[in-house]
Design a protein around this motif. Structure first.
Motif, PDB file in Angstrom:
ATOM      1  N   TRP A  94      -8.120  -2.211   1.138  1.00 43.49           N
ATOM      2  CA  TRP A  94      -7.702  -2.952   2.328  1.00 43.49           C
ATOM      3  C   TRP A  94      -8.751  -2.733   3.415  1.00 43.49           C
ATOM      4  O   TRP A  94      -9.301  -1.640   3.549  1.00 43.49           O
ATOM      5  CB  TRP A  94      -6.359  -2.445   2.850  1.00 43.49           C
ATOM      6  CG  TRP A  94      -5.249  -2.477   1.854  1.00 43.49           C
ATOM      7  CD1 TRP A  94      -4.267  -3.409   1.731  1.00 43.49           C
ATOM      8  CD2 TRP A  94      -4.979  -1.510   0.823  1.00 43.49           C
ATOM      9  NE1 TRP A  94      -3.417  -3.103   0.702  1.00 43.49           N
ATOM     10  CE2 TRP A  94      -3.839  -1.941   0.121  1.00 43.49           C
ATOM     11  CE3 TRP A  94      -5.620  -0.333   0.425  1.00 43.49           C
ATOM     12  CZ2 TRP A  94      -3.307  -1.220  -0.941  1.00 43.49           C
ATOM     13  CZ3 TRP A  94      -5.101   0.379  -0.645  1.00 43.49           C
ATOM     14  CH2 TRP A  94      -3.951  -0.076  -1.320  1.00 43.49           C
TER      15      TRP A  94
ATOM     16  N   TYR B   7       0.797  -1.229   0.000  1.00 50.25           N
ATOM     17  CA  TYR B   7       0.000   0.000   0.000  1.00 50.25           C
ATOM     18  C   TYR B   7       0.830   1.279   0.000  1.00 50.25           C
ATOM     19  O   TYR B   7       0.265   2.370   0.108  1.00 50.25           O
ATOM     20  CB  TYR B   7      -0.951   0.012   1.203  1.00 50.25           C
ATOM     21  CG  TYR B   7      -0.312  -0.245   2.544  1.00 50.25           C
ATOM     22  CD1 TYR B   7       0.230   0.792   3.290  1.00 50.25           C
ATOM     23  CD2 TYR B   7      -0.269  -1.523   3.069  1.00 50.25           C
ATOM     24  CE1 TYR B   7       0.805   0.553   4.527  1.00 50.25           C
ATOM     25  CE2 TYR B   7       0.299  -1.775   4.299  1.00 50.25           C
ATOM     26  CZ  TYR B   7       0.828  -0.732   5.027  1.00 50.25           C
ATOM     27  OH  TYR B   7       1.398  -0.975   6.263  1.00 50.25           O
TER      28      TYR B   7
ATOM     29  N   SER C   9      -7.089  -7.823   1.683  1.00 49.21           N
ATOM     30  CA  SER C   9      -6.667  -6.823   0.702  1.00 49.21           C
ATOM     31  C   SER C   9      -6.853  -7.372  -0.700  1.00 49.21           C
ATOM     32  O   SER C   9      -6.733  -8.582  -0.936  1.00 49.21           O
ATOM     33  CB  SER C   9      -5.202  -6.427   0.937  1.00 49.21           C
ATOM     34  OG  SER C   9      -4.373  -7.574   1.053  1.00 49.21           O
TER      35      SER C   9
END
Length: 393
Positions: A309, A179, A327
């Motif tokens: 997520w 991320y 996720s």
């Protein structure tokens, strides 16, 4: 009779005094006043004044031991299914770490002056080409070293693209679908507008030639000109939770990425979060090292344009909690991690985690003659686990 008694008494006294003076004199030294460390409670528990200064210091850290099994492993792509000369090298993956942290704080006419450092020393089964299971020291890393005066922070930190909006849950393997970039030098300013509102602007350098997670190499990390990466964000925090948004400009790719996040404190026992990310396709040219399977970057490491997520934490009691994260990205990469963390005694936590990874659209690709997979192997579906012992102080 009285005169005789008086004379005898005087003689006895003179003899006693003479005998006492004849002996060696015993001198008892006065005790030195003890200088105790003065507690500093301005910045929280654990701080004390450095003697002779107005600076408060706290020293802490942790010692960690991980045991990883399966295809995903417990750290930096290590896993237990490596194959050498056609032979499965499956075994436990072990990782020992010592982390030392320091915090300082001091009040000045320009605001609070703070510093923070963290240094890590690792010993682990190193994922080497010739012997994937070789256990060895893998170096010392400086993970944090910054100075902050008021809202201005300079030094080595992690990107505000992750620190301001928050990491993706309380699981160990929180980057199954990555991320954001992490390590970077920063010059940033945080604004506290009151009533729960805050904002941040961060000029960042990035790190290395790119990021690597479980074998996947993506994007140029460090800036290659005088133009920095730029991150900005806003946040509103209340008792029920928080709403946060961040945006980042990648000066190498000339692209923009962003994330939004909602945190909700459902009760004193249950907290939930959901976070979404979106990134544009950036410029790729012959001078840019890029992922052959796509255009991942320092601020868009997930597959495709978008990713999401979500997860949460449920506290069964003061000692035991359950953590979950799922996720997913546009390339159909799916990661699920769940663990139970138990505080054996204050400062000692044992965490048992199970992880699952499904490699989506680009499960394998060739980079400099090597075959890589999202989870570091050749499986489209991978399962692994981690048992972690951590003593924090």
């Amino acid at each position: 009779m009285n005169i005789k008694s008086l004379l005898l008494g005087s003689a006895a006294a003179l003899i006693a005094v003479s005998g006492a003076r004849a002996a060696d004199a015993v001198v008892v030294a006065e005790p030195e006043p003890a200088e105790y460390v003065k507690i500093c409670d301005v910045y929280g528990a654990g701080y004390f004044y450095i003697p002779g200064t107005e600076t408060c210091l706290r020293i802490g850290g942790y010692i960690r031991y991980d045991i990883g099994v399966g295809d995903i492993g417990s750290f930096d792509g290590a896993r237990s299914h490596d194959v050498v000369d056609g032979k499965d090298q499956g075994t436990f993956q072990k990782h020992a770490r010592f982390s030392m942290k320091t915090w300082t704080g001091q009040e000045t006419e320009l605001g609070t002056l703070k510093t923070y450092t963290e240094t890590r020393i690792n010993f682990q089964n190193h994922n080497a080409d010739l012997d994937p299971n070789a256990a060895e020291n893998t170096g010392i890393s400086l993970n944090f070293a910054w100075i902050q005066l008021g809202g201005l922070r300079v030094g080595k930190d992690e990107s505000a693209f992750d620190t301001f909006i928050g990491y993706a849950g309380n699981v160990i393997q929180d980057t199954l679908v990555p991320y954001g970039g992490f390590d970077t030098n920063v010059v940033q300013y945080t604004f506290d507008a009151g009533n729960g509102f805050s904002a941040i602007v961060s000029l960042e350098e990035g790190s290395g030639g790119g990021n690597q997670s479980y074998g996947h190499y993506y994007g140029v990390g460090t800036i290659d000109s005088y133009v920095p990466h730029v991150v900005g964000g806003v946040k509103w925090t209340q008792g029920w939770g928080a709403i946060t948004g961040v945006a980042a400009y990648d000066s190498n790719y000339e692209s923009v990425s962003g994330k939004v996040r909602l945190d909700v404190n459902v009760s004193s026992a249950l907290s939930l979060f959901i976070m979404g990310g979106y990134g544009s396709h950036g410029k790729l040219d012959d001078n840019t090292i890029h992922d052959p399977a796509g255009d991942r970057g320092f601020y868009k490491p997930w597959g495709g344009n978008w990713a999401v997520w979500g997860g949460g934490t449920y506290k069964f009691n003061e000692k035991t909690s359950f953590n979950l994260q799922a996720s997913y990205d546009q390339w159909k990469d799916l990661g699920i991690a769940a663990n139970v963390a138990y505080d054996v005694v204050p400062g000692l936590t044992v965490t048992a985690e199970v992880d699952y990874m499904h490699a989506g659209k680009f499960d394998t690709f060739d980079l400099t003659g090597n075959n890589y997979n999202w989870t570091g192997g050749t499986k489209k579906n991978s399962v692994g686990g981690v048992l972690r012992f951590q003593r924090s102080f």
